[in-house]
Design a protein around this motif. Sequence first.
Motif, mmCIF file in Angstrom:
data_model
loop_
_atom_site.group_PDB
_atom_site.id
_atom_site.type_symbol
_atom_site.label_atom_id
_atom_site.label_comp_id
_atom_site.label_asym_id
_atom_site.label_seq_id
_atom_site.Cartn_x
_atom_site.Cartn_y
_atom_site.Cartn_z
ATOM 1 N N UNK A 108 -22.848 29.094 -0.242
ATOM 2 C CA UNK A 108 -22.515 30.364 -0.895
ATOM 3 C C UNK A 108 -21.120 30.305 -1.503
ATOM 4 N N UNK A 109 -20.171 29.681 -0.788
ATOM 5 C CA UNK A 109 -18.810 29.538 -1.298
ATOM 6 C C UNK A 109 -18.768 28.639 -2.524
ATOM 7 N N UNK A 110 -19.638 27.647 -2.577
ATOM 8 C CA UNK A 110 -19.637 26.708 -3.694
ATOM 9 C C UNK A 110 -20.211 27.316 -4.963
ATOM 10 N N UNK A 111 -21.170 28.228 -4.856
ATOM 11 C CA UNK A 111 -21.806 28.767 -6.055
ATOM 12 C C UNK A 111 -21.370 30.198 -6.358
ATOM 13 N N UNK A 112 -20.549 30.773 -5.497
ATOM 14 C CA UNK A 112 -20.027 32.097 -5.775
ATOM 15 C C UNK A 112 -21.012 33.224 -5.566
ATOM 16 N N UNK A 113 -21.700 33.192 -4.439
ATOM 17 C CA UNK A 113 -22.634 34.266 -4.126
ATOM 18 C C UNK A 113 -22.573 34.542 -2.625
ATOM 19 N N UNK A 114 -23.526 35.323 -2.132
ATOM 20 C CA UNK A 114 -23.522 35.675 -0.713
ATOM 21 C C UNK A 114 -24.445 34.760 0.074
ATOM 22 N N UNK A 115 -24.232 34.726 1.382
ATOM 23 C CA UNK A 115 -25.086 33.906 2.240
ATOM 24 C C UNK A 115 -26.520 34.397 2.203
ATOM 25 N N UNK A 116 -26.736 35.715 2.129
ATOM 26 C CA UNK A 116 -28.093 36.267 2.115
ATOM 27 C C UNK A 116 -28.862 35.810 0.875
ATOM 28 N N UNK A 117 -28.163 35.715 -0.260
ATOM 29 C CA UNK A 117 -28.824 35.233 -1.489
ATOM 30 C C UNK A 117 -29.174 33.761 -1.347
ATOM 31 N N UNK A 118 -28.280 32.981 -0.759
ATOM 32 C CA UNK A 118 -28.574 31.561 -0.541
ATOM 33 C C UNK A 118 -29.788 31.414 0.364
ATOM 34 N N UNK A 119 -29.836 32.190 1.434
ATOM 35 C CA UNK A 119 -30.961 32.135 2.354
ATOM 36 C C UNK A 119 -32.269 32.478 1.642
ATOM 37 N N UNK A 120 -32.230 33.488 0.781
ATOM 38 C CA UNK A 120 -33.422 33.896 0.023
ATOM 39 C C UNK A 120 -33.914 32.754 -0.874
#
Length: 253
Positions: A211-223
Amino acid sequence: MSPARQPKGSPGGRRIAHRASIDPALQTARNAVGPSLVAKRKRDFDPHAFLATIGQGRKSVLFQRKQGIFAQGDTADAVFYIQTGKVKLTVVSKTGKEATIAILADGDFFGEGSLAGQPLRMGSATTMTDCAILRIDKQAMMDALHREHELSDLFVAYLLSRNIRYEEDLVDQLFNSSEKRLARILLLLAHFGKEGTPETVVPKISQETLAEMIGTTRSRVSFFMNRFRKLGFIHYNGGLQVHSSLLNVVLHD
């Protein structure tokens, strides 16, 4: 007769001509010796050996997993070379938001900003695995770069490739969706390039770091990760495996 009007054949003229002339055989010998010494010296220097051994201004340091190498704001007085392991580079904003700007592995340099006059570290470096890292003092690295052309060529080529990668990351951040950015990062971490062959991402990387690498939230990464898994683009088998089919997400408009 004054000395200024001496004929060309005078003793003085002969002495000057003698001093100006060089024995052709001696000149040939000099030409032969000079390049051979330069060539021998060049052959004797191995940049990889230089980066694999300790010496004046160089020392090998062992770090454990999740150990800090330097922190944002520390004095920039050395360049680092990863002999084994993986290192994460991060930066924290004034408001406390953290971003991961790179994950480096064997053969990578970092901390090179010190060579450009950077007085303080602009970010932090933390190990992701147990690491063996060569620490090269700023002055020792500058001296070696000026003295050894092979090392200089290697270092410049590395910096250019890193700069290209940063430009690609910026374009990706500006124009692509978070789903595409995640797919691209996974492919890069998996060293994508072998057609149809899944490659394991090593080491295990957390969704927070992604999430830190792509500039989004952990929940979006999980999705997105769950979606990629259901579509067969990735799967977990003692580690995260990335299939070449994930490239479809990056290429799809």
